[in-house]
Design an enzyme around this catalytic site. Structure first.
Site, PDB file in Angstrom:
ATOM      1  CG  ASP A 119     -17.350  14.659 -24.652  1.00 46.91           C
ATOM      2  OD1 ASP A 119     -18.398  14.000 -24.540  1.00 46.91           O
ATOM      3  OD2 ASP A 119     -16.860  15.348 -23.739  1.00 46.91           O
ATOM      4  CG  ASP A 135      -4.045   6.784   1.932  1.00 49.63           C
ATOM      5  OD1 ASP A 135      -3.698   5.595   1.985  1.00 49.63           O
ATOM      6  OD2 ASP A 135      -4.854   7.307   2.733  1.00 49.63           O
ATOM      7  CG  HIS A 192      -1.636   1.282   1.464  1.00 52.83           C
ATOM      8  ND1 HIS A 192      -2.476   1.853   0.545  1.00 52.83           N
ATOM      9  CD2 HIS A 192      -1.599   2.130   2.528  1.00 52.83           C
ATOM     10  CE1 HIS A 192      -2.939   2.996   1.039  1.00 52.83           C
ATOM     11  NE2 HIS A 192      -2.428   3.195   2.230  1.00 52.83           N
ATOM     12  CG  HIS A 196       0.333   7.441   4.080  1.00 52.04           C
ATOM     13  ND1 HIS A 196       0.796   6.601   3.094  1.00 52.04           N
ATOM     14  CD2 HIS A 196      -0.916   6.999   4.366  1.00 52.04           C
ATOM     15  CE1 HIS A 196      -0.142   5.722   2.793  1.00 52.04           C
ATOM     16  NE2 HIS A 196      -1.192   5.928   3.562  1.00 52.04           N
ATOM     17  CD  GLU A 208      -4.805   6.676  12.463  1.00 52.63           C
ATOM     18  OE1 GLU A 208      -4.475   7.855  12.366  1.00 52.63           O
ATOM     19  OE2 GLU A 208      -5.801   6.269  13.089  1.00 52.63           O
ATOM     20  CG  ASP A 209      -2.313   2.073  10.406  1.00 49.80           C
ATOM     21  OD1 ASP A 209      -3.223   2.488  11.127  1.00 49.80           O
ATOM     22  OD2 ASP A 209      -2.379   2.052   9.162  1.00 49.80           O
TER      23      ASP A 209
END
Ligand code: MN
Length: 488
Positions: free
Chosen positions: A259, A138, A48, A72, A76-77
């Site tokens: 288009d 992300d 990821h 990133h 958090e993780d």
């Protein structure tokens, strides 16, 4: 060197030895931090992070932003601390990683009338456009691996992507990202409609492309003959979701859409654009009212191009778009395209910061006035929101208030009765004084009491004119009542 790193570097516009060292370091750091961590798909979590970094490189983000993309999710993780990121990568990258972490807390709960406020809250919370770029990169990776997520969550994320993320990308002029996000979310958000559009597109695109090939062959010869050197041409097939939206506006009648596929001509200069338009219109008859000169009058997000629709003479109708390479890059990469340009001009700092513009215009003005990448980065702070905050009701409704607004301002924004009988407030579940300053993202709950009345003291700290006006009206009324009582 690891294959992942090579792939990221290959997508980058340019990189010095120190850029390469930074990417390698961030990659190794992320790999170690997430070592025990797996995606829903069962793949290592690193997949990821590399996906996010690649999306950023494709958007032409700078090396620091790409490094922050690799990092990133560490705060958090994993048990990585801000102190460690600061020590290893410095304050800029820490700022970006913290920004992305905060942004992750904004959630769309499916109430469409709040979507616009949420988009603004999203930009305001980010504080820096690079944070938004990381969040978009992300989300694009997450949305393309949505099949592994449980169904209710999947639908929420898909709708949020269409309602919040894609419009934010569009505001920033990143057409490529907007299209990619919408198309990846479309099948999960509206499976039935998606199936129908795929079916229509398969048939119609092939028809259109056959015709475009003939037009392209003729046009290439004429342009070359006219002495325009170094032009390029290709087909652009309309993104699925934007085709769906357009069909919706045309009673789902595909014959009204010209288009679905278009011929795109990229020429060196603006003069060449108009020259090419002349060649086209002297070769094929244009459809009345279909010529759009977005070069002279750009779209609100800064988009520039000339669009025209012509009869091909064999019963067919095609759209042709003409633009310069720079316009093309800006249409695909938007605000991010400037990160790849060298310094072209040096506007003064005050000229930009001093202007107070509406949020959209300001972004566009930045895009136009700030050409140098260094100044551009310095000016990326979205400080034009410093005069505005976004808070939530306990039910998740978004309320826009002036900066430094208090619970009293909030109460009046809900209803004048709530304001006039406001007795106390809870912010994020805790009791707070009525003159406290609210912050972006606060959840505010007002307690009312029938006997409570506004106090003239409130006028000393409220920030919104709505609250001020209502308080004055209520104070005057109460004054009248008192007088009456005294008279009797
Ligand atoms: Mn992530």
């Amino acid at each position: 060197m690891e294959q992942d790193i090579k792939e990221i570097l290959n997508l980058m516009v340019s990189h010095t030895a120190s850029d390469i060292a930074l990417i390698e370091k961030a990659y190794q750091f992320a790999k170690d931090a997430h070592i025990e961590h797996k995606r829903m798909s069962g793949e290592p979590y690193l997949v990821h992070l590399v996906g996010t970094a690649k999306n950023l490189a494709k958007m032409r983000a700078d090396p620091q932003t790409i490094a922050a993309g690799l990092l990133h999710d560490t705060l958090e993780d994993t048990n990585t601390t801000t102190t460690l990121i600061l020590k290893e990568f410095g304050p800029d990258i820490l700022f970006l990683v913290e920004g992305v972490t905060k942004l992750g807390k904004i959630k769309y709960r499916g109430i469409e009338r709040h979507a616009e406020s949420l988009r603004k809250l999203f930009i305001a919370t980010a504080k820096d456009i690079r944070v938004i770029l990381i969040k978009l990169a992300d989300r694009l990776h997450n949305i393309s691996t949505l099949e592994y997520v449980r169904p209710e969550k999947r639908t929420r994320i898909a709708l949020e992507t269409i309602e919040i993320y894609a419009p934010v990308a569009n505001r920033l002029g990143i057409g490529q990202m907007k299209g990619a996000l919408e198309d990846a979310a479309f099948p999960w958000a509206m499976p039935k409609e998606y199936g129908e559009i795929i079916r229509i597109q398969n048939i119609k695109t092939k028809e259109a492309e056959k015709r475009l090939e003939d037009v392209q062959r003729i046009l290439r010869k004429k342009i070359a003959k006219d002495g325009i050197a170094g032009f390029k041409s290709d087909f652009r097939v309309k993104h699925l979701y934007s085709l769906y939206r357009k069909l919706e506006n045309h009673e789902m009648n595909i014959d009204k859409i010209y288009d679905i596929a278009a011929l795109r001509i990229i020429v060196p200069t603006v003069e060449d654009c108009y020259k090419t338009l002349g060649i086209i219109h002297s070769t094929w008859t244009p459809l009345v009212g279909r010529l759009k000169d977005y070069i002279a009058i750009p779209k609100i997000n800064g988009y520039q191009s000339i669009h025209t629709v012509v009869f091909t003479g064999d019963g067919g109708i095609v759209e042709i778009q003409i633009r310069t390479q720079k316009m093309h890059d800006e249409a695909e990469f938007g605000i991010a395209s400037h990160l790849a340009y060298d310094e072209l001009g040096k506007p003064t700092h005050g000229a930009i910061v001093g202007k107070k513009l509406r949020w959209l215009n300001q972004l566009i003005d930045w895009q136009k006035t700030v050409k140098g990448s260094k100044e551009f980065l310095e000016n990326l702070q979205t400080d034009f929101f410093k005069d505005q905050i976004f808070v939530f009701t306990p039910k998740g409704d978004v309320i826009e208030l002036p900066g430094d607004a208090t619970p009293i301002d909030f109460a009046y924004a809900i209803h004048s009765d709530v304001g006039n009988h406001c007795a106390g407030s809870k912010v994020n579940g805790k009791f707070l004084a009525l003159d406290s300053k609210l912050k972006n993202g606060d959840i505010v709950e007002i307690q009312t009491r029938e006997t409570s009345r506004p106090s003239s003291k409130w006028l000393e700290f409220v920030k919104s004119s709505l609250a001020r006006k209502n308080i004055k009206v209520s104070l005057a009324e109460n004054e009248e009542i008192k007088k009456k009582i005294n008279r009797n």
